[in-house]
Write a protein that holds these residues in place. Sequence first.
Motif, PDB file in Angstrom:
ATOM      1  N   PHE A 178       0.823  -1.204   0.000  1.00  0.00           N
ATOM      2  CA  PHE A 178       0.000   0.000   0.000  1.00  0.00           C
ATOM      3  C   PHE A 178       0.856   1.252   0.000  1.00  0.00           C
ATOM      4  O   PHE A 178       0.600   2.206  -0.754  1.00  0.00           O
ATOM      5  N   ILE A 179       1.886   1.283   0.832  1.00  0.00           N
ATOM      6  CA  ILE A 179       2.756   2.462   0.899  1.00  0.00           C
ATOM      7  C   ILE A 179       3.541   2.609  -0.407  1.00  0.00           C
ATOM      8  O   ILE A 179       3.806   3.720  -0.875  1.00  0.00           O
ATOM      9  N   THR A 180       3.904   1.476  -1.025  1.00  0.00           N
ATOM     10  CA  THR A 180       4.689   1.537  -2.257  1.00  0.00           C
ATOM     11  C   THR A 180       3.841   1.972  -3.448  1.00  0.00           C
ATOM     12  O   THR A 180       4.295   2.760  -4.295  1.00  0.00           O
ATOM     13  N   TYR A 181       2.604   1.484  -3.508  1.00  0.00           N
ATOM     14  CA  TYR A 181       1.742   1.752  -4.667  1.00  0.00           C
ATOM     15  C   TYR A 181       0.476   2.500  -4.257  1.00  0.00           C
ATOM     16  O   TYR A 181      -0.603   2.234  -4.793  1.00  0.00           O
ATOM     17  N   TYR A 182       0.610   3.448  -3.324  1.00  0.00           N
ATOM     18  CA  TYR A 182      -0.562   4.142  -2.811  1.00  0.00           C
ATOM     19  C   TYR A 182      -1.269   4.971  -3.884  1.00  0.00           C
ATOM     20  O   TYR A 182      -2.456   5.270  -3.761  1.00  0.00           O
ATOM     21  N   ASN A 183      -0.554   5.358  -4.937  1.00  0.00           N
ATOM     22  CA  ASN A 183      -1.169   6.192  -5.972  1.00  0.00           C
ATOM     23  C   ASN A 183      -1.820   5.373  -7.082  1.00  0.00           C
ATOM     24  O   ASN A 183      -2.226   5.925  -8.096  1.00  0.00           O
ATOM     25  N   HIS A 184      -1.934   4.063  -6.890  1.00  0.00           N
ATOM     26  CA  HIS A 184      -2.608   3.210  -7.860  1.00  0.00           C
ATOM     27  C   HIS A 184      -4.055   2.989  -7.424  1.00  0.00           C
ATOM     28  O   HIS A 184      -4.327   2.649  -6.265  1.00  0.00           O
ATOM     29  N   THR A 185      -4.973   3.154  -8.349  1.00  0.00           N
ATOM     30  CA  THR A 185      -6.402   3.035  -8.045  1.00  0.00           C
ATOM     31  C   THR A 185      -6.755   1.649  -7.527  1.00  0.00           C
ATOM     32  O   THR A 185      -7.561   1.514  -6.591  1.00  0.00           O
ATOM     33  N   VAL A 186      -6.156   0.618  -8.088  1.00  0.00           N
ATOM     34  CA  VAL A 186      -6.491  -0.755  -7.700  1.00  0.00           C
ATOM     35  C   VAL A 186      -6.186  -0.990  -6.232  1.00  0.00           C
ATOM     36  O   VAL A 186      -6.956  -1.646  -5.507  1.00  0.00           O
ATOM     37  N   VAL A 187      -5.072  -0.456  -5.757  1.00  0.00           N
ATOM     38  CA  VAL A 187      -4.684  -0.647  -4.363  1.00  0.00           C
ATOM     39  C   VAL A 187      -5.699  -0.010  -3.428  1.00  0.00           C
ATOM     40  O   VAL A 187      -6.133  -0.613  -2.426  1.00  0.00           O
ATOM     41  N   LEU A 188      -6.112   1.212  -3.729  1.00  0.00           N
ATOM     42  CA  LEU A 188      -7.098   1.897  -2.897  1.00  0.00           C
ATOM     43  C   LEU A 188      -8.435   1.162  -2.904  1.00  0.00           C
ATOM     44  O   LEU A 188      -9.082   1.012  -1.854  1.00  0.00           O
TER      45      LEU A 188
END
Length: 312
Positions: free
Chosen positions: A179-189
């Motif tokens: 989450f911290i690494t890919y927080y700006n990806h919509t799928v993660v959110l």
Amino acid sequence: MPALGSQRRLLGSLNCTPPATLPLTLAPNWTGPQCLEVSIPNGLFLSLGLVSLVENVLVVAAIAKNRNLHSPMYYFICCLAMSDLLVSVSNVLETAVMLLLEAGVLATKAAVVQQLDNVIDVLICGSMVSSLCFLGAIAVDRYISIFYALQYHSVVTLPRAWRIIAAIWVASILTSVLFITYYNHTVVLLCLVGFFIVMLALMAVLYVHMLARACQHARGIARLQKRQRPIHQGFGLKGAATLTILLGVFFLCWGPFFLHLLLIVLCPQHPTCGCIFKNFNLFLALIICNAIVDPLIYAFRSQELRKTLQEV
């Protein structure tokens, strides 16, 4: 994670903007009407974190001390307390570092602050995910103990409970790093929001089913004792009130944070969503409040645990 709340980022402390101290202010929104912003002073963050810290340390100490509490159910409660403890410690640590940076007491490079910030963010996110998982585990454990009482001790064994606990902690750490690494990806959110919805639905279904079974059991007992209907209704109202408090606290404390994540995906540039983003500090404070309330709901209601706490 600037999109998730720059107000709580350590790097924001390197700026010259003074911290908000008013409990309630109207913050101007340059793309729309004025926004209602609830400002949470750093002192309040520290106070809430310390209260939660003391409560959850007492729960962990009591369960560790009393061998009668060394059972899967109390191990899940102990892990929930540890997760809430990490939520409090990470937020208190972040607030303390921010205050030291703002006061000029702690002088360090931006790169070092960035690394420290990432570590704290992983700690906060991991503790949040594990806290939600253990809330779900407690609900499943209670459900099995009611509907499969005779098979409970063969289904929920200590080795199996330890494997579940280990899996939750490992999954929480991996999830927080991703989450911290890919927080700006919509799928993660969206995955995080979906996880919250699944846990909320799981708890609601299990606890409503347990309440229905309890009411049915109470009606059977009352029928044998030939009691009156008001007693049945009183039991049902009490159970419904308990269920409302349990699920209501969960939704009110966690819902705004995940609504914030969802709105980042749906309307990141909309003025109304921008007003909600300004209250990110309030959403974090509600999560800390949940860490304060959890021991009252899941731990301190146990007579055996309260007796151990008195000894501690």
